[in-house]
Design a protein around this motif. Structure first.
Motif, PDB file in Angstrom:
ATOM      1  N   VAL A 160      -2.791  19.133   3.071  1.00  0.00           N
ATOM      2  CA  VAL A 160      -2.694  17.700   3.623  1.00  0.00           C
ATOM      3  C   VAL A 160      -3.194  18.007   4.941  1.00  0.00           C
ATOM      4  O   VAL A 160      -3.624  17.430   5.250  1.00  0.00           O
ATOM      5  CB  VAL A 160      -0.668  18.057   3.302  1.00  0.00           C
ATOM      6  CG1 VAL A 160      -0.750  16.073   4.012  1.00  0.00           C
ATOM      7  CG2 VAL A 160      -0.324  17.848   1.608  1.00  0.00           C
ATOM      8  N   GLY A 161      -2.349  19.494   5.600  1.00  0.00           N
ATOM      9  CA  GLY A 161      -3.220  19.746   6.704  1.00  0.00           C
ATOM     10  C   GLY A 161      -3.121  21.385   7.778  1.00  0.00           C
ATOM     11  O   GLY A 161      -2.205  21.722   6.964  1.00  0.00           O
ATOM     12  N   SER A 162      -3.326  21.271   8.879  1.00  0.00           N
ATOM     13  CA  SER A 162      -3.023  22.407   9.352  1.00  0.00           C
ATOM     14  C   SER A 162      -2.545  22.563  10.749  1.00  0.00           C
ATOM     15  O   SER A 162      -4.037  21.373  11.079  1.00  0.00           O
ATOM     16  CB  SER A 162      -4.524  23.363   8.257  1.00  0.00           C
ATOM     17  OG  SER A 162      -4.850  24.551   8.956  1.00  0.00           O
ATOM     18  N   PRO A 163      -2.229  23.324  10.810  1.00  0.00           N
ATOM     19  CA  PRO A 163      -2.407  24.035  12.506  1.00  0.00           C
ATOM     20  C   PRO A 163      -3.834  23.804  13.045  1.00  0.00           C
ATOM     21  O   PRO A 163      -3.967  24.356  14.439  1.00  0.00           O
ATOM     22  CB  PRO A 163      -1.162  25.496  12.573  1.00  0.00           C
ATOM     23  CG  PRO A 163      -1.222  25.873  11.251  1.00  0.00           C
ATOM     24  CD  PRO A 163      -1.521  24.350  10.366  1.00  0.00           C
ATOM     25  N   GLY A 164      -4.653  24.276  12.131  1.00  0.00           N
ATOM     26  CA  GLY A 164      -6.069  25.321  12.524  1.00  0.00           C
ATOM     27  C   GLY A 164      -6.763  23.763  12.005  1.00  0.00           C
ATOM     28  O   GLY A 164      -8.397  24.167  12.750  1.00  0.00           O
ATOM     29  N   TRP A 165      -6.444  22.284  12.655  1.00  0.00           N
ATOM     30  CA  TRP A 165      -7.359  21.765  12.207  1.00  0.00           C
ATOM     31  C   TRP A 165      -7.494  21.045  13.526  1.00  0.00           C
ATOM     32  O   TRP A 165      -5.742  19.739  13.276  1.00  0.00           O
ATOM     33  CB  TRP A 165      -7.446  20.666  11.177  1.00  0.00           C
ATOM     34  CG  TRP A 165      -7.385  21.074   9.261  1.00  0.00           C
ATOM     35  CD1 TRP A 165      -7.396  22.078   9.462  1.00  0.00           C
ATOM     36  CD2 TRP A 165      -7.400  20.153   8.016  1.00  0.00           C
ATOM     37  NE1 TRP A 165      -8.327  22.406   8.383  1.00  0.00           N
ATOM     38  CE2 TRP A 165      -7.723  21.567   7.357  1.00  0.00           C
ATOM     39  CE3 TRP A 165      -6.503  19.325   8.004  1.00  0.00           C
ATOM     40  CZ2 TRP A 165      -7.598  21.035   6.157  1.00  0.00           C
ATOM     41  CZ3 TRP A 165      -6.736  18.935   6.521  1.00  0.00           C
ATOM     42  CH2 TRP A 165      -7.146  19.528   5.465  1.00  0.00           C
ATOM     43  N   ILE A 166      -8.050  20.901  14.621  1.00  0.00           N
ATOM     44  CA  ILE A 166      -8.203  19.480  15.828  1.00  0.00           C
ATOM     45  C   ILE A 166      -8.688  19.064  15.606  1.00  0.00           C
ATOM     46  O   ILE A 166     -10.394  18.719  15.173  1.00  0.00           O
ATOM     47  CB  ILE A 166      -8.809  20.771  16.676  1.00  0.00           C
ATOM     48  CG1 ILE A 166      -7.544  22.136  17.100  1.00  0.00           C
ATOM     49  CG2 ILE A 166      -8.197  20.126  18.000  1.00  0.00           C
ATOM     50  CD1 ILE A 166      -7.982  23.513  17.997  1.00  0.00           C
ATOM     51  N   ALA A 167      -8.392  17.407  15.254  1.00  0.00           N
ATOM     52  CA  ALA A 167      -8.939  16.237  15.152  1.00  0.00           C
ATOM     53  C   ALA A 167      -9.460  15.981  16.084  1.00  0.00           C
ATOM     54  O   ALA A 167      -9.251  15.462  17.333  1.00  0.00           O
ATOM     55  CB  ALA A 167      -8.058  15.188  14.403  1.00  0.00           C
ATOM     56  N   PHE A 168     -10.733  16.085  16.217  1.00  0.00           N
ATOM     57  CA  PHE A 168     -11.638  15.551  17.570  1.00  0.00           C
ATOM     58  C   PHE A 168     -12.245  13.965  17.960  1.00  0.00           C
ATOM     59  O   PHE A 168     -12.760  13.336  19.043  1.00  0.00           O
ATOM     60  CB  PHE A 168     -12.540  16.105  18.819  1.00  0.00           C
ATOM     61  CG  PHE A 168     -13.477  16.465  17.846  1.00  0.00           C
ATOM     62  CD1 PHE A 168     -15.268  16.041  18.158  1.00  0.00           C
ATOM     63  CD2 PHE A 168     -13.358  18.051  16.604  1.00  0.00           C
ATOM     64  CE1 PHE A 168     -15.532  16.303  17.650  1.00  0.00           C
ATOM     65  CE2 PHE A 168     -15.234  18.010  16.290  1.00  0.00           C
ATOM     66  CZ  PHE A 168     -15.695  16.948  16.077  1.00  0.00           C
ATOM     67  N   GLY A 169     -12.684  13.297  16.332  1.00  0.00           N
ATOM     68  CA  GLY A 169     -13.253  12.467  16.651  1.00  0.00           C
ATOM     69  C   GLY A 169     -13.309  11.880  15.505  1.00  0.00           C
ATOM     70  O   GLY A 169     -12.166  12.036  14.369  1.00  0.00           O
ATOM     71  N   ASP A 170     -13.712  10.462  15.030  1.00  0.00           N
ATOM     72  CA  ASP A 170     -13.704   9.338  13.313  1.00  0.00           C
ATOM     73  C   ASP A 170     -15.135   9.260  13.907  1.00  0.00           C
ATOM     74  O   ASP A 170     -15.933   9.104  14.494  1.00  0.00           O
ATOM     75  CB  ASP A 170     -12.616   8.231  14.479  1.00  0.00           C
ATOM     76  CG  ASP A 170     -12.987   7.507  12.958  1.00  0.00           C
ATOM     77  OD1 ASP A 170     -13.848   6.414  13.055  1.00  0.00           O
ATOM     78  OD2 ASP A 170     -11.771   7.189  13.067  1.00  0.00           O
ATOM     79  N   ASN A 171     -15.549   8.600  12.710  1.00  0.00           N
ATOM     80  CA  ASN A 171     -17.093   9.302  11.222  1.00  0.00           C
ATOM     81  C   ASN A 171     -17.079   6.799  11.606  1.00  0.00           C
ATOM     82  O   ASN A 171     -18.266   6.522  11.496  1.00  0.00           O
ATOM     83  CB  ASN A 171     -17.046   8.980  10.341  1.00  0.00           C
ATOM     84  CG  ASN A 171     -16.248   8.184   9.231  1.00  0.00           C
ATOM     85  OD1 ASN A 171     -15.775   7.064   9.800  1.00  0.00           O
ATOM     86  ND2 ASN A 171     -16.794   8.281   8.077  1.00  0.00           N
ATOM     87  N   GLY A 172     -16.092   6.717  12.891  1.00  0.00           N
ATOM     88  CA  GLY A 172     -16.870   5.338  12.929  1.00  0.00           C
ATOM     89  C   GLY A 172     -15.584   4.209  11.682  1.00  0.00           C
ATOM     90  O   GLY A 172     -15.716   3.158  12.077  1.00  0.00           O
ATOM     91  N   GLY A 173     -15.348   4.658  10.654  1.00  0.00           N
ATOM     92  CA  GLY A 173     -14.670   3.862   9.536  1.00  0.00           C
ATOM     93  C   GLY A 173     -13.503   4.567   9.378  1.00  0.00           C
ATOM     94  O   GLY A 173     -12.792   4.371   8.423  1.00  0.00           O
ATOM     95  N   GLY A 174     -12.391   5.499  10.218  1.00  0.00           N
ATOM     96  CA  GLY A 174     -11.010   5.355   9.514  1.00  0.00           C
ATOM     97  C   GLY A 174     -11.034   6.884   9.553  1.00  0.00           C
ATOM     98  O   GLY A 174     -10.345   7.535   9.175  1.00  0.00           O
TER      99      GLY A 174
END
Length: 457
Positions: A253-267
């Protein structure tokens, strides 16, 4: 008295409901029911169709919108997210409105019926409790090249404003994790603030093309862990974490090692993955789809790969066949076909054959979720043999059997009542409250409001 309990708040809506449901209200025991939330509503009102070739206009349902808005405003006054209701209206116009006040132990449902019942406070489904597996020997991809990444970015964005070292350090302190070197290089070139473009759409578009995604400013970076991806129990409980041996990305589902830094323009979120799958690389880029509750797909082996090679496609990174952790019996020939030691989630949908016995799946060590369409089980009491269930969804009649026999599994953390057709809300609410009482959880309460609408026009 809160305005949500004032007849005047509901009167415009009740008039619309009477006009749209005159026949059903006049029948013996006639009633209408629905739900209004802060962001949506579900009401038994007829849709108004225009002539072919004409689009529906906002004013076509403005009276409905205005009536609902009165109720939603009252909900906001008391800090409630939504409320279900049922109303009886006599031919003379006497209205009795029953408000089913929300319980903190009940998630929002569709229409007047309750959603999932949270029997254990604070509980979440098993996939939302899963942490990433360690992958010894995982290393960055050969494509990672800090000098090439910086040179390419500066050539494409010569006038960009970069982040300071202090800003990067502050972000690391806020997140509680050091940013990967590639991400630091990116933000030293451009900090991703919209004000830096001065409202210049063309400049913002050039930044998107240069990087390969919409870049978040540093103060919008977040850890894409499981809590950042909330999902109602009845949907989340039917997911399963599966990571094949040849997967590049872990099926979390998620991870403490996933750092979200952007979007593809579609959510869809773009993240650096520091906890890759067995065949992945540390620092690879993954995409978390906004229409999926679980999992991510590989976007690029590294940020350098994304920027330099202008990757725009995504791929799962594996193709092995795995034993099914999730089985939907309506797509299988039998319950026996679903039985497997790895089975975690069993969903029984509409079934044309004889009602099914649960004997084939009794004793499976990992079975934690069972959902069964009404009247598909030969003997609901067989559920007592499924000792590892944490979520159970049944029809009202099946729940009645378990409750009357004192056989509701005590291993449950949450439950749901599958309701089909125009069922009266009161018996469903009564079953929900009986289940909540077994765990000493707050019940769904009722408020009765009476008023006079006068004779119908």
């Amino acid at each position: 008295m809160p305005s949500i309990h004032d007849f005047m708040t509901w009167e415009p809506l009740l008039r619309l409901l009477r006009a749209g449901n005159a026949e059903s209200l006049a029948a013996p025991g006639g009633h209408v029911a629905g739900r209004i939330g802060r962001g949506s509503w579900s009401l038994p009102l007829p849709r108004r169709f225009r002539r072919p070739g004409q689009a529906r206009q906002g004013e076509d349902m403005q009276d409905e919108v205005d009536a609902v808005e009165r109720v939603r405003s009252a909900l906001a006054d008391v800090g409630a997210d939504g409320i279900s209701f049922m109303v009886e209206i006599s031919p003379a116009g006497r209205a009795v409105l029953y408000l089913l006040n929300p319980s903190p132990a009940v998630e929002a449902g569709i229409g007047p019926h309750p959603g999932s019942l949270i029997l254990v406070e604070g509980s979440v489904p098993e996939p939302w409790r899963r942490l990433p597996d360690s992958v010894p020997g995982a290393v960055p991809a050969p494509s990672m090249d800090l000098a090439l990444l910086e040179r390419t970015l500066r050539e494409r964005l010569p006038d960009a404003t970069g982040a300071t070292e202090a800003e990067i350090a502050a972000t690391e302190a806020r997140l509680g994790v050091a940013l990967p070197d590639e991400l630091k290089v990116l933000y030293r070139v451009t900090r991703g603030r919209s004000q830096d473009w001065g409202g210049d759409y063309a400049a913002a578009s050039r930044a998107f093309e240069a990087i390969g995604c919409e870049l978040f400013p540093l103060d919008h970076l977040y850890i894409a862990d499981a809590p950042s991806r909330p999902c109602p129990w009845r949907f989340a409980a039917t997911e399963a974490v599966v990571t094949p041996l040849d997967a590049a990305v872990q099926g979390l589902v998620g991870s403490p090692g996933w750092i979200a830094f952007g979007d593809n323009g579609g959510g869809d979120r773009i993240a650096v993955d520091l906890t890759p799958g067995p065949r992945g690389h540390v620092g690879q880029l993954i995409m978390l789809g906004h229409e999926q509750n679980i999992g991510a797909v590989l976007l690029a082996d590294s940020l350098t790969d994304l920027v330099v090679n202008r990757r725009s496609d995504s791929h799962s990174g594996h193709g092995s066949d795995q034993p099914p952790a999730v089985a939907n019996v309506w797509s299988l020939t039998s319950l026996q076909a679903a039985a497997h030691p790895e089975l975690e989630v069993l969903s029984i949908g509409v079934w044309d054959g004889e009602p099914l016995s649960l004997e084939p799946v009794t004793g499976l060590p990992r079975l934690r979720t069972l959902t069964a369409y009404p009247r598909t089980l030969a003997d609901p009491l067989e559920i007592a043999k499924l000792t590892g269930l944490e979520f159970l969804e049944l029809g009202p009649d099946e729940w009645r059997v378990l409750l009357d026999a004192g056989a509701v599994p005590r291993s449950l953390s949450a439950a749901a009542i599958e309701v089909h057709g125009d069922r009266h809300p009161f018996p469903i609410t009564a079953i929900a409250n009986e289940l909540l009482a077994l765990w000493d959880r707050p019940p769904i309460t009722q408020t009765i409001i009476e008023g006079d609408l006068g004779p119908a026009a």
